[in-house]
Design a protein around this motif. Structure first.
Motif, PDB file in Angstrom:
ATOM      1  N   GLY A  81       0.820  -1.210   0.000  1.00 50.21           N
ATOM      2  CA  GLY A  81       0.000   0.000   0.000  1.00 50.21           C
ATOM      3  C   GLY A  81       0.854   1.259   0.000  1.00 50.21           C
ATOM      4  N   LEU A  82       1.923   1.257   0.794  1.00 49.19           N
ATOM      5  CA  LEU A  82       2.804   2.425   0.848  1.00 49.19           C
ATOM      6  C   LEU A  82       3.545   2.623  -0.468  1.00 49.19           C
ATOM      7  CD1 LEU A  82       4.312   2.182   4.451  1.00 49.19           C
ATOM      8  CD2 LEU A  82       2.353   3.517   3.666  1.00 49.19           C
ATOM      9  N   GLU A  83       3.932   1.525  -1.106  1.00 49.35           N
ATOM     10  CA  GLU A  83       4.608   1.658  -2.405  1.00 49.35           C
ATOM     11  C   GLU A  83       3.672   2.273  -3.435  1.00 49.35           C
ATOM     12  OE1 GLU A  83       7.109  -0.901  -5.727  1.00 49.35           O
ATOM     13  OE2 GLU A  83       6.314  -1.936  -3.969  1.00 49.35           O
ATOM     14  N   LEU A  84       2.388   1.944  -3.350  1.00 49.95           N
ATOM     15  CA  LEU A  84       1.413   2.544  -4.269  1.00 49.95           C
ATOM     16  C   LEU A  84       1.357   4.059  -4.076  1.00 49.95           C
ATOM     17  CD1 LEU A  84      -1.492  -0.045  -4.094  1.00 49.95           C
ATOM     18  CD2 LEU A  84      -0.079   0.463  -6.081  1.00 49.95           C
ATOM     19  N   THR A  85       1.367   4.528  -2.831  1.00 51.29           N
ATOM     20  CA  THR A  85       1.330   5.979  -2.606  1.00 51.29           C
ATOM     21  C   THR A  85       2.623   6.635  -3.080  1.00 51.29           C
ATOM     22  OG1 THR A  85       2.136   5.757  -0.318  1.00 51.29           O
ATOM     23  CG2 THR A  85      -0.239   5.784  -0.635  1.00 51.29           C
ATOM     24  N   ALA A  86       3.741   5.928  -2.923  1.00 54.89           N
ATOM     25  CA  ALA A  86       5.015   6.481  -3.376  1.00 54.89           C
ATOM     26  C   ALA A  86       5.060   6.583  -4.904  1.00 54.89           C
ATOM     27  CB  ALA A  86       6.171   5.612  -2.879  1.00 54.89           C
ATOM     28  N   LEU A  87       4.326   5.700  -5.585  1.00 54.77           N
ATOM     29  CA  LEU A  87       4.295   5.708  -7.055  1.00 54.77           C
ATOM     30  C   LEU A  87       3.210   6.622  -7.612  1.00 54.77           C
ATOM     31  CD1 LEU A  87       4.685   1.876  -7.762  1.00 54.77           C
ATOM     32  CD2 LEU A  87       6.396   3.651  -8.206  1.00 54.77           C
ATOM     33  N   ALA A  88       2.379   7.191  -6.744  1.00 55.53           N
ATOM     34  CA  ALA A  88       1.212   7.942  -7.204  1.00 55.53           C
ATOM     35  C   ALA A  88       1.580   9.072  -8.161  1.00 55.53           C
ATOM     36  CB  ALA A  88       0.446   8.502  -6.003  1.00 55.53           C
ATOM     37  N   GLU A  89       2.702   9.720  -7.916  1.00 58.84           N
ATOM     38  CA  GLU A  89       3.067  10.857  -8.762  1.00 58.84           C
ATOM     39  C   GLU A  89       3.326  10.439 -10.209  1.00 58.84           C
ATOM     40  OE1 GLU A  89       6.681  12.899  -8.041  1.00 58.84           O
ATOM     41  OE2 GLU A  89       7.859  11.095  -7.635  1.00 58.84           O
ATOM     42  N   LYS A  90       3.646   9.151 -10.416  1.00 57.99           N
ATOM     43  CA  LYS A  90       3.910   8.678 -11.781  1.00 57.99           C
ATOM     44  C   LYS A  90       2.649   8.659 -12.626  1.00 57.99           C
ATOM     45  CE  LYS A  90       7.974   5.939 -10.551  1.00 57.99           C
ATOM     46  NZ  LYS A  90       8.907   6.882 -11.199  1.00 57.99           N
ATOM     47  N   ASN A  92       0.392  11.117 -12.042  1.00 59.82           N
ATOM     48  CA  ASN A  92      -0.063  12.492 -11.787  1.00 59.82           C
ATOM     49  C   ASN A  92      -1.084  12.580 -10.659  1.00 59.82           C
ATOM     50  OD1 ASN A  92       1.528  13.638 -13.903  1.00 59.82           O
ATOM     51  ND2 ASN A  92       0.045  12.828 -15.372  1.00 59.82           N
ATOM     52  N   ARG A  93      -0.804  11.855  -9.590  1.00 60.49           N
ATOM     53  CA  ARG A  93      -1.664  11.901  -8.419  1.00 60.49           C
ATOM     54  C   ARG A  93      -0.838  12.191  -7.165  1.00 60.49           C
ATOM     55  NH1 ARG A  93      -6.829   9.758  -9.053  1.00 60.49           N
ATOM     56  NH2 ARG A  93      -7.206   8.993 -11.162  1.00 60.49           N
ATOM     57  N   THR A  94      -1.519  12.627  -6.126  1.00 61.65           N
ATOM     58  CA  THR A  94      -0.892  12.792  -4.826  1.00 61.65           C
ATOM     59  C   THR A  94      -1.287  11.604  -3.957  1.00 61.65           C
ATOM     60  OG1 THR A  94      -0.911  15.204  -4.961  1.00 61.65           O
ATOM     61  CG2 THR A  94      -0.736  14.227  -2.763  1.00 61.65           C
ATOM     62  N   GLY A  95      -0.304  10.988  -3.307  1.00 65.10           N
ATOM     63  CA  GLY A  95      -0.572   9.832  -2.457  1.00 65.10           C
ATOM     64  C   GLY A  95      -0.950  10.245  -1.043  1.00 65.10           C
ATOM     65  N   TYR A  96      -1.967   9.596  -0.520  1.00 65.94           N
ATOM     66  CA  TYR A  96      -2.431   9.827   0.855  1.00 65.94           C
ATOM     67  C   TYR A  96      -2.449   8.499   1.602  1.00 65.94           C
ATOM     68  CZ  TYR A  96      -4.199  14.409  -0.650  1.00 65.94           C
ATOM     69  OH  TYR A  96      -4.316  15.685  -1.139  1.00 65.94           O
ATOM     70  N   SER A 124       4.542  15.634  -2.578  1.00 64.66           N
ATOM     71  CA  SER A 124       4.743  15.012  -1.278  1.00 64.66           C
ATOM     72  C   SER A 124       3.598  14.056  -0.974  1.00 64.66           C
ATOM     73  CB  SER A 124       4.825  16.090  -0.184  1.00 64.66           C
ATOM     74  OG  SER A 124       3.618  16.831  -0.143  1.00 64.66           O
ATOM     75  N   VAL A 125       3.906  13.003  -0.217  1.00 67.56           N
ATOM     76  CA  VAL A 125       2.888  12.078   0.258  1.00 67.56           C
ATOM     77  C   VAL A 125       2.321  12.617   1.564  1.00 67.56           C
ATOM     78  CG1 VAL A 125       2.527   9.772   1.220  1.00 67.56           C
ATOM     79  CG2 VAL A 125       3.853  10.045  -0.864  1.00 67.56           C
ATOM     80  N   VAL A 126       1.010  12.544   1.708  1.00 70.06           N
ATOM     81  CA  VAL A 126       0.339  13.015   2.918  1.00 70.06           C
ATOM     82  C   VAL A 126       0.063  11.826   3.821  1.00 70.06           C
ATOM     83  CG1 VAL A 126      -1.694  14.184   3.850  1.00 70.06           C
ATOM     84  CG2 VAL A 126      -0.726  14.912   1.649  1.00 70.06           C
ATOM     85  N   VAL A 127       0.517  11.908   5.073  1.00 62.43           N
ATOM     86  CA  VAL A 127       0.304  10.829   6.043  1.00 62.43           C
ATOM     87  C   VAL A 127      -0.590  11.343   7.164  1.00 62.43           C
ATOM     88  CG1 VAL A 127       1.387   9.259   7.694  1.00 62.43           C
ATOM     89  CG2 VAL A 127       2.524   9.761   5.520  1.00 62.43           C
TER      90      VAL A 127
END
Length: 237
Positions: A81-90, A92-96, A124-127
């Motif tokens: 799940g965390l890797e998905l948020t880290a890849l979100a920018e690829k 064009n999304r922001t990971g939360y 940036s990823v939002v936690v």
């Protein structure tokens, strides 16, 4: 070049092809690769050798999707799940990340294990580790977000642990409605019932999802199950 199916599915297809046609596995792999537009399997593998389960999920999700990731403890569902948020920018999304299971230090420690440094990222990823996390809290946080969101919720079964929160099914429906209307992607990490460990092995299925309270699982567009390093991504029924 985009593959017609994830790598693990192509390998499974090759095994069936080899068995059904009484040919060597490497010959079947080469046939599959040729159909995908590559010279042979080595050519295909060299182009996708760095592919990860998270990358394969990313290739299959679309705006408005709800995705469930299920596994027993210690099999990598949180890191996925965390890797998905880290890849979100690829895409064009922001990971939360919304987690009721870990504190913020734990989350960033796990990001570090993945080699993800937010300072190297354009987004940036939002936690969020608030004790108030529920569907309404998540939707409120995202309502004013300027970018499309990829949201990971850790985890499904904790959303209604507070008596003041709506039933779990109602919260999942609210998140699905939000995802559809705003083009978000919502990924929910889920526990798998411990009785699965008494089974003959293999991968969990939709029937193994732990549901202390009823949830309409057809609200999920895709499901991903992990066990002992294996992964399966499937369309929900």
């Amino acid at each position: 070049m985009i593959l017609s199916s994830p790598i693990y599915k192509l390998k499974r297809r090759a095994k069936l092809l080899a068995r059904d046609n009484d040919i060597r596995l490497h010959e079947a792999l080469n046939q599959i690769a040729t159909k995908e537009g590559f010279k042979d399997w080595s050519h295909l593998a060299s182009n996708y050798s760095k592919s990860t389960p998270a990358m394969e999920i990313m290739r299959q999700v679309s705006s408005g999707d709800m995705v469930l990731i299920g596994a027993r403890p210690g099999h990598g569902k949180t890191l996925l799940g965390l890797e998905l948020t880290a890849l979100a920018e690829k895409i064009n999304r922001t990971g939360y990340v919304f987690t009721l299971d870990y504190n913020e230090t734990d989350v960033w420690d796990r990001f570090e294990k993945l080699g993800f440094n937010p300072r190297d990222s354009s987004r940036s990823v939002v936690v969020d580790t608030s004790d108030n996390i529920c569907a309404a809290h998540i939707i409120e946080r995202l309502a004013g977000a300027p970018d499309d969101a990829l949201v990971v919720v850790d985890y499904l079964q904790l959303l209604d642990q507070r008596r003041s929160n709506p039933p779990l099914d109602e919260q999942v429906r609210a998140l699905k409605k939000f995802a559809t209307e705003h083009g978000a992607i919502v990924v929910m990490i889920s526990q798998i019932d411990r009785t699965f460990e008494l089974s003959s092995g293999g991968l969990p299925t939709i029937d193994d999802i732990r549901l202390p309270n009823s949830v309409d699982l057809s609200l999920f567009d895709k499901m991903c199950f992990l066990n002992d390093g294996e992964i399966q991504i499937e369309m929900a029924a």
